[in-house]
Design an enzyme around this catalytic site. Structure first.
Site, PDB file in Angstrom:
ATOM      1  N   GLU A  30       4.392   0.224 -37.449  1.00 29.90           N
ATOM      2  CA  GLU A  30       3.985   0.616 -38.794  1.00 29.90           C
ATOM      3  C   GLU A  30       3.474   2.046 -38.676  1.00 29.90           C
ATOM      4  OE1 GLU A  30       0.941   0.709 -42.357  1.00 29.90           O
ATOM      5  OE2 GLU A  30       0.308   0.453 -40.309  1.00 29.90           O
ATOM      6  N   GLN A  71     -14.269  -0.938 -39.766  1.00 36.96           N
ATOM      7  CA  GLN A  71     -13.135  -1.016 -38.834  1.00 36.96           C
ATOM      8  C   GLN A  71     -13.372   0.002 -37.719  1.00 36.96           C
ATOM      9  OE1 GLN A  71     -10.632  -0.500 -42.335  1.00 36.96           O
ATOM     10  NE2 GLN A  71      -9.261  -2.132 -41.658  1.00 36.96           N
ATOM     11  N   ASP A 123       0.113  -2.468 -36.131  1.00 37.97           N
ATOM     12  CA  ASP A 123      -0.513  -1.821 -37.288  1.00 37.97           C
ATOM     13  C   ASP A 123      -1.009  -0.424 -36.923  1.00 37.97           C
ATOM     14  OD1 ASP A 123      -1.761  -2.221 -40.038  1.00 37.97           O
ATOM     15  OD2 ASP A 123      -3.557  -1.780 -38.885  1.00 37.97           O
ATOM     16  N   HIS A 158      -8.117  -0.894 -34.189  1.00 40.74           N
ATOM     17  CA  HIS A 158      -9.541  -1.143 -34.411  1.00 40.74           C
ATOM     18  C   HIS A 158      -9.822  -2.636 -34.429  1.00 40.74           C
ATOM     19  CE1 HIS A 158      -7.311  -0.312 -38.231  1.00 40.74           C
ATOM     20  NE2 HIS A 158      -7.765  -1.518 -38.543  1.00 40.74           N
ATOM     21  N   HIS A 176       2.343  -4.334 -49.203  1.00 41.30           N
ATOM     22  CA  HIS A 176       0.979  -4.545 -49.723  1.00 41.30           C
ATOM     23  C   HIS A 176       0.225  -3.217 -49.822  1.00 41.30           C
ATOM     24  CE1 HIS A 176       0.481  -3.989 -45.513  1.00 41.30           C
ATOM     25  NE2 HIS A 176      -0.823  -3.948 -45.635  1.00 41.30           N
ATOM     26  N   ASP A 177       0.800  -2.138 -49.292  1.00 39.83           N
ATOM     27  CA  ASP A 177       0.124  -0.845 -49.309  1.00 39.83           C
ATOM     28  C   ASP A 177       0.641   0.044 -50.437  1.00 39.83           C
ATOM     29  OD1 ASP A 177      -1.775  -1.127 -47.304  1.00 39.83           O
ATOM     30  OD2 ASP A 177      -0.358  -0.583 -45.715  1.00 39.83           O
ATOM     31  N   ARG A 182       3.905  -6.957 -35.532  1.00 41.49           N
ATOM     32  CA  ARG A 182       3.846  -5.720 -36.324  1.00 41.49           C
ATOM     33  C   ARG A 182       2.659  -4.913 -35.827  1.00 41.49           C
ATOM     34  NH1 ARG A 182       0.489  -3.894 -40.320  1.00 41.49           N
ATOM     35  NH2 ARG A 182       1.297  -2.801 -42.134  1.00 41.49           N
ATOM     36  N   ASP A 206     -10.700  -5.323 -45.783  1.00 36.83           N
ATOM     37  CA  ASP A 206      -9.458  -4.572 -45.946  1.00 36.83           C
ATOM     38  C   ASP A 206      -8.244  -5.500 -45.947  1.00 36.83           C
ATOM     39  OD1 ASP A 206      -7.690  -2.457 -46.241  1.00 36.83           O
ATOM     40  OD2 ASP A 206      -7.723  -1.897 -44.122  1.00 36.83           O
TER      41      ASP A 206
HETATM   42  C1  GLC Z   1      -2.251  -0.502 -42.169  1.00 41.12           C
HETATM   43  C2  GLC Z   1      -2.253  -1.622 -43.184  1.00 41.12           C
HETATM   44  C3  GLC Z   1      -3.255  -1.291 -44.230  1.00 41.12           C
HETATM   45  C4  GLC Z   1      -4.590  -1.157 -43.596  1.00 41.12           C
HETATM   46  C5  GLC Z   1      -4.568  -0.168 -42.412  1.00 41.12           C
HETATM   47  C6  GLC Z   1      -5.767  -0.347 -41.540  1.00 41.12           C
HETATM   48  O1  GLC Z   1      -1.806   0.684 -42.673  1.00 41.12           O
HETATM   49  O2  GLC Z   1      -0.973  -1.805 -43.699  1.00 41.12           O
HETATM   50  O3  GLC Z   1      -3.264  -2.265 -45.242  1.00 41.12           O
HETATM   51  O4  GLC Z   1      -5.500  -0.684 -44.555  1.00 41.12           O
HETATM   52  O5  GLC Z   1      -3.473  -0.372 -41.561  1.00 41.12           O
HETATM   53  O6  GLC Z   1      -5.657  -1.470 -40.707  1.00 41.12           O
HETATM   54  C1  GLC Z   2      -1.696   3.830 -43.091  1.00 40.81           C
HETATM   55  C2  GLC Z   2      -1.073   5.143 -43.509  1.00 40.81           C
HETATM   56  C3  GLC Z   2      -1.573   5.605 -44.803  1.00 40.81           C
HETATM   57  C4  GLC Z   2      -1.673   4.385 -45.667  1.00 40.81           C
HETATM   58  C5  GLC Z   2      -2.840   3.576 -45.172  1.00 40.81           C
HETATM   59  C6  GLC Z   2      -3.078   2.262 -45.819  1.00 40.81           C
HETATM   60  O1  GLC Z   2      -1.610   3.559 -41.790  1.00 40.81           O
HETATM   61  O2  GLC Z   2      -0.882   6.112 -42.562  1.00 40.81           O
HETATM   62  O3  GLC Z   2      -0.724   6.559 -45.358  1.00 40.81           O
HETATM   63  O4  GLC Z   2      -1.795   4.752 -46.986  1.00 40.81           O
HETATM   64  O5  GLC Z   2      -2.743   3.346 -43.811  1.00 40.81           O
HETATM   65  O6  GLC Z   2      -3.111   2.310 -47.185  1.00 40.81           O
END
Ligand code: GLC
Ligand code: GLC
Length: 646
Positions: free
Chosen positions: A334, A260, A292, A192, A398-399, A290, A149
């Site tokens: 986040e 995860q 997560d 996780h 990046h998301d 950050r 991921d």
């Molecule tokens: C956060 C990250 C995302 C990842 C997820 C699980 O949302 O920005 O890229 O998939 O967490 O760790």
């Molecule tokens: C995040 C969000 C979800 C996001 C994903 C990663 O924590 O809640 O909306 O799209 O993880 O892509």
């Protein structure tokens, strides 16, 4: 669960008194350090105890658990390098350093931007050219191969991925950055671990101590009960939020991908162990952590297991302990959730910094509709933060982009949230008449609860905003408009207050990277569309004012340096104003700077009379003087106006 604690829990009266714990906690510290540690601990102690008591107080061994947590903090403080201890003291005297107009953020993957940590240090001049003072390196920790991921499945919080470098290099980079006035930001993926983390391996081998680090179930009874209320995050890969592990014969809670494993924060030992990992990172020189996926860390049967009160308490308890052992380090949340919940994490005592997905989403909405009404109405209502906190304002990460505006905000201006999201999805996939965007869908699913279709959007800033299509069509007029749109939205993010954050690559108008589809490991995850390798050859074109790269880069750089030199851009006092023209966004900063942006492809007029009595202005962007109260903004024009005195 927490509220069903037995009546005979120890309670505050039986709590170990700080005075009796202190000698042991400070025994190994120097005299000065002991004094400092004690002073900081006394300051947070009552709050810390009440938070931990609420979450863990029901356990009969709570006093011992508490003592272990505190001794972890003391031990990590002892190990903290002297230079960082000095920075701690300096930052305690200047706690709001991050509110400055000089702050400028950037984010990248180390491997994709520079190959390795050593490679990173070769590009520091590049960052300095952009005035960067905050650098977020996305997860660089040891992780499973090939699926991880994008690094968000961590196998060790203390080891760097071999192909990127070592932890020693990371700490050295942090020190170099610090010398250059750049704060290092790293992720703490604390919801996780990967299924290859030492704890997971021990759990899989049958060790009950480590099985209790995760949320595991012998059969489907509990998972089925929980799942009735859960939102699947990656439904296209796998339905539900649990994964069966044949070796253990157990179902494991896995909110994200199946590799995860969600940590079990109901176990105080997990809290303690993660505190140790967190402080380990602080001791490498991380200044912003950050956090997560904060909404997911606490689970409660019958709820959607997002944003529960205990999640806040745990983050606040972590924060209090960081204030004691490594006060330099600030948390950034986040939380990509409903606007109300995004804000619920933000405070000095929880996360002083937070992504601002609300501004991000509303900017993309305004670009699609050529109308700034939802943007203004939402910001008026939701932008203000406590004075000692700040947003991280951004356009792309990046998301994916999920349309996280509030239905109730949309309804107030006559929009149906659901229909509007569908429109935005079509628009950004380029499937709506007139759309200039080249995005792709991410995680198409039919929501199991509402039975409504749902998608999120992938794509780079340049491609979503129309530059990719315009360039492919060699349409100069459209290219010009797309660049104006980029400048408009970057200028808004830079002027809004808080810390602006650039997703590196956007400064040179990086377009979508379709190669991910040929990469079997990435093909299933369209987020790789906007995670290309940095193209350093193309980056050279930033010096050429005629190239697209140069036009985008130089305009952005110009805005950044104006911002850095003018305290009116510092955080605080942002008033979003109805400019009397729905196509134009208006924002006043510190009662003086007036930011105006035209979101439409037509000229727009407005009268500043309804905003300010001033009649003579200077546009900071091009030093132009404007007089009178009637202004006309060219298509997608951005103005940064300050009043000119007679
Ligand atoms: C956060 C990250 C995302 C990842 C997820 C699980 O949302 O920005 O890229 O998939 O967490 O760790
Ligand atoms: C995040 C969000 C979800 C996001 C994903 C990663 O924590 O809640 O909306 O799209 O993880 O892509």
């Amino acid at each position: 669960m927490i509220d069903q604690r037995p009546a005979d829990h120890p309670g505050l009266e039986a709590m170990p008194q700080l005075d009796s714990l202190l000698p042991q906690l400070t025994a190994a510290l120097s005299k000065d350090d002991a004094t400092l540690f004690e002073r900081r601990l006394r300051r947070v102690y009552p709050r810390l105890i009440s938070l931990l008591e609420h979450v863990y107080g029901h356990a009969p061994d709570f006093p011992e658990q508490l003592a272990r947590i505190l001794s972890t903090a003391a031990q990590m403080f002892r190990e903290r390098p002297a230079a960082l201890k000095r920075l701690d003291v300096a930052r305690e005297g200047d706690p709001h350093w991050f509110q400055s107009e000089k702050m400028m953020g950037a984010v990248c993957y180390v491997d994709r931007f520079a190959g390795t940590l050593r490679g990173m240090s070769k590009h520091l001049d590049y960052l300095e050219e952009l005035g960067i003072t905050y650098l977020h390196l996305m997860p660089l920790f040891k992780c499973p191969q090939p699926q991880n991921d994008g690094g968000y499945a961590v196998s060790s919080f203390r080891e760097v991925r071999e192909d990127i470098g070592t932890m020693t290099e990371m700490a050295a980079l942090a020190a170099t950055l610090r010398e250059r006035g750049i704060s290092l930001v790293l992720d703490f993926v604390f919801n996780h671990t990967s299924d290859e983390h030492e704890w997971a391996l021990k759990a899989r081998a049958g060790d009950p101590k480590y099985q209790a680090y995760y949320r595991m179930f012998d059969d489907r009874q509990w998972p089925d009960a929980y799942e009735q209320h859960l939102r699947p995050i990656f439904p296209a890969q796998r339905p539900g939020s649990f994964t069966y592990d044949a070796e253990m014969g157990k179902w494991i809670w896995t909110t994200f991908f199946s590799f995860q494993w969600d940590l079990n924060y109901a176990n105080p030992e997990v809290f303690r162990a993660m505190l140790e990992e967190m402080l380990f990172l602080a001791n490498q020189g991380v200044e912003v952590l950050r956090l997560d996926a904060v909404p997911f860390i606490w689970k409660q049967i019958g709820s959607d297991c997002e944003n529960l009160p205990e999640a806040h308490m745990l983050i606040q308890a972590f924060n209090a302990l960081v204030q004691v052992a490594a006060p330099t380090m600030l948390f950034k949340s986040e939380a990509i959730v409903h606007p109300r919940d995004v804000k619920s994490y933000i405070s000095w005592q929880e996360c002083p910094l937070s992504y601002n997905p609300i501004l991000m989403v509303c900017i993309w909405e305004a670009l699609a509709t050529q109308n700034a009404t939802l943007l203004r109405a939402t910001m008026e209502k939701r932008f203000a933060l406590p004075a000692d906190a700040a947003w991280i304002n951004y356009l792309r990460s990046h998301d994916d982009i999920g349309w996280g505006f509030a239905d109730e905000d949309a309804a107030e201006i006559g929009l149906n949230g659901e229909d509007h999201r569908w429109f935005l999805n079509l628009y950004y996939m380029g499937r709506f008449p007139g759309s200039k965007a080249a995005g792709e869908p991410f995680q198409f699913q039919v929501d199991p609860r509402s039975h409504k279709p749902d998608i999120r959007i992938s794509g780079t800033l340049a491609s979503l905003i129309g530059l990719e299509k315009a360039m492919a069509a060699h349409d100069q007029g459209e290219i010009d408009l797309a660049i104006r749109r980029i400048v408009l939205v970057q200028g808004l993010v830079l002027a809004a207050g808080g810390i602006p954050l650039i997703y590196l690559g956007d400064e040179i108008a990086t377009r979508n990277d379709y190669a991910y589809k040929r990469e079997p490991l990435h093909a299933h995850d369209s987020r790789w569309l906007h995670r290309p390798q940095m193209d350093w050859e193309r980056a050279e074109k930033r010096h050429d004012p005629k190239s697209v790269e140069g036009r985008v880069y130089q305009a952005l750089q110009h805005l950044i340096w104006i911002r850095k030199e003018n305290p009116l851009f510092a955080n605080g006092d942002s008033q979003w104003i109805d400019a009397g023209n729905a196509q134009v966004i208006a924002l006043a900063r510190h009662q003086k700077l007036l930011v105006l942006g035209n979101f439409s492809d037509q000229p727009q007029s407005l009268s500043t009379g309804r905003i300010s009595p001033e009649t003579r202005w200077k546009n900071l962007i091009d030093d132009r003087e404007l007089s009178g109260q009637d202004l006309t903004l060219a298509p997608y024009e951005l103005l940064w106006l300050i009043p000119l005195k007679e």
